[in-house]
Design a protein around this motif. Structure first.
Motif, PDB file in Angstrom:
ATOM      1  N   ASP A 123       0.765  -1.257   0.103  1.00 10.15           N
ATOM      2  CA  ASP A 123      -0.008   0.061   0.054  1.00 10.15           C
ATOM      3  C   ASP A 123       0.676   1.451  -0.006  1.00 10.15           C
ATOM      4  O   ASP A 123       0.222   2.379   0.145  1.00 10.15           O
ATOM      5  N   GLY A 124       2.151   1.146  -0.001  1.00  8.04           N
ATOM      6  CA  GLY A 124       3.021   2.258  -0.214  1.00  8.04           C
ATOM      7  C   GLY A 124       3.156   3.180   1.271  1.00  8.04           C
ATOM      8  O   GLY A 124       3.881   4.256   1.079  1.00  8.04           O
ATOM      9  N   LYS A 125       2.807   2.431   2.296  1.00 10.74           N
ATOM     10  CA  LYS A 125       2.737   3.179   3.543  1.00 10.74           C
ATOM     11  C   LYS A 125       3.896   2.650   4.229  1.00 10.74           C
ATOM     12  O   LYS A 125       4.295   1.413   4.153  1.00 10.74           O
ATOM     13  N   PRO A 126       4.522   3.299   5.132  1.00 10.60           N
ATOM     14  CA  PRO A 126       5.777   2.973   6.093  1.00 10.60           C
ATOM     15  C   PRO A 126       5.194   1.709   7.357  1.00 10.60           C
ATOM     16  O   PRO A 126       3.843   1.646   7.366  1.00 10.60           O
ATOM     17  N   VAL A 127       6.246   1.271   7.588  1.00 12.10           N
ATOM     18  CA  VAL A 127       5.957  -0.043   8.350  1.00 12.10           C
ATOM     19  C   VAL A 127       6.603   0.075   9.736  1.00 12.10           C
ATOM     20  O   VAL A 127       7.489   0.907   9.937  1.00 12.10           O
ATOM     21  N   ASP A 128       5.634  -0.112  10.819  1.00 15.64           N
ATOM     22  CA  ASP A 128       6.156  -0.198  12.345  1.00 15.64           C
ATOM     23  C   ASP A 128       5.867  -1.485  12.932  1.00 15.64           C
ATOM     24  O   ASP A 128       6.444  -1.668  14.190  1.00 15.64           O
ATOM     25  N   ILE A 129       5.411  -2.441  12.419  1.00 17.45           N
ATOM     26  CA  ILE A 129       5.326  -3.719  12.723  1.00 17.45           C
ATOM     27  C   ILE A 129       5.702  -4.897  12.175  1.00 17.45           C
ATOM     28  O   ILE A 129       5.168  -4.943  10.709  1.00 17.45           O
ATOM     29  N   SER A 130       6.724  -5.569  12.409  1.00 15.81           N
ATOM     30  CA  SER A 130       7.648  -6.544  11.568  1.00 15.81           C
ATOM     31  C   SER A 130       7.015  -8.029  12.136  1.00 15.81           C
ATOM     32  O   SER A 130       7.339  -8.119  13.242  1.00 15.81           O
ATOM     33  N   ILE A 131       6.563  -8.836  11.460  1.00 11.10           N
ATOM     34  CA  ILE A 131       6.455 -10.197  11.883  1.00 11.10           C
ATOM     35  C   ILE A 131       7.339 -11.053  11.159  1.00 11.10           C
ATOM     36  O   ILE A 131       7.087 -11.293  10.024  1.00 11.10           O
ATOM     37  N   ALA A 132       8.581 -11.402  11.574  1.00 16.63           N
ATOM     38  CA  ALA A 132       9.698 -11.924  11.031  1.00 16.63           C
ATOM     39  C   ALA A 132       9.669 -13.533  10.957  1.00 16.63           C
ATOM     40  O   ALA A 132       9.415 -13.796  12.083  1.00 16.63           O
ATOM     41  N   LEU A 133       9.760 -14.076  10.087  1.00 16.88           N
ATOM     42  CA  LEU A 133       9.597 -15.643   9.890  1.00 16.88           C
ATOM     43  C   LEU A 133      11.035 -16.138   9.449  1.00 16.88           C
ATOM     44  O   LEU A 133      11.735 -15.547   8.631  1.00 16.88           O
ATOM     45  N   LEU A 134      11.578 -16.803  10.501  1.00 20.71           N
ATOM     46  CA  LEU A 134      12.821 -17.426  10.386  1.00 20.71           C
ATOM     47  C   LEU A 134      12.867 -18.955  10.225  1.00 20.71           C
ATOM     48  O   LEU A 134      12.232 -19.665  11.020  1.00 20.71           O
ATOM     49  N   VAL A 135      13.265 -19.531   8.981  1.00 21.83           N
ATOM     50  CA  VAL A 135      13.268 -20.851   8.802  1.00 21.83           C
ATOM     51  C   VAL A 135      14.482 -21.477   8.483  1.00 21.83           C
ATOM     52  O   VAL A 135      15.212 -21.039   7.487  1.00 21.83           O
TER      53      VAL A 135
END
Length: 159
Positions: free
Chosen positions: A91-103
């Motif tokens: 959506d072109g908006k900035p991010v403040d919450i990351s849900i990081a996946l590590l596999v």
């Protein structure tokens, strides 16, 4: 397979200045948590994926993901920054919450795809997004995320 996230994997009110700083911080936290012994390899895996396509979703959420032989077990880290950061997103908006996946690399075609799918489904739920955005309770956030992705085990039982 066990839980993918515990309260130790949830970081709120983080003070990072860029998407790269967030990815470095998540990689370092993964090393501190024992998910990896090589934060730099995990960081490079995040960067490789970021260069393929945006991982920013919508409404200030991103789902960066790393697949690497340096990752010991599949895990999720939630990382909330104090301010929204520039991050290529749908959506072109900035991010403040990351849900990081590590596999782990060996689970790239199985666990990784299921985790990614389940996380995307969670992010389509307004109640989930609102809950994660408004809560700084690491235990509650971890529980809500883990409940959402834990059905992966059920999917694997069907295979």
């Amino acid at each position: 397979m066990g839980e993918f996230i515990s309260s130790k994997n949830v970081f709120v009110d983080q003070d990072e200045d860029s998407r790269i700083d967030v990815l470095k911080a998540i990689s370092k936290r993964a090393e501190q948590l024992g998910i990896t012994d090589d934060a730099e390899a995990v960081f490079q895996a995040f960067l490789w994926r970021e260069n393929q396509c945006e991982t920013g979703m919508e409404d200030g959420f991103a789902v960066p993901h790393a697949k690497s032989a340096a990752i010991k077990y599949a895990s999720v880290i939630v990382f909330k920054t104090k301010k929204a950061l520039e991050w290529p997103s749908f959506d072109g908006k900035p991010v403040d919450i990351s849900i990081a996946l590590l596999v782990p690399e060996a689970e790239a075609g199985t666990t990784h795809l299921k985790l990614l799918s389940k996380t995307a489904i969670l992010l389509m739920e307004p109640d989930f997004r609102e809950f994660v955005r408004n809560s700084n309770d690491a235990v509650a956030i971890a529980k809500r995320v883990d409940e959402g992705v834990s059905s992966i085990e059920d999917d694997e039982d069907e295979d």
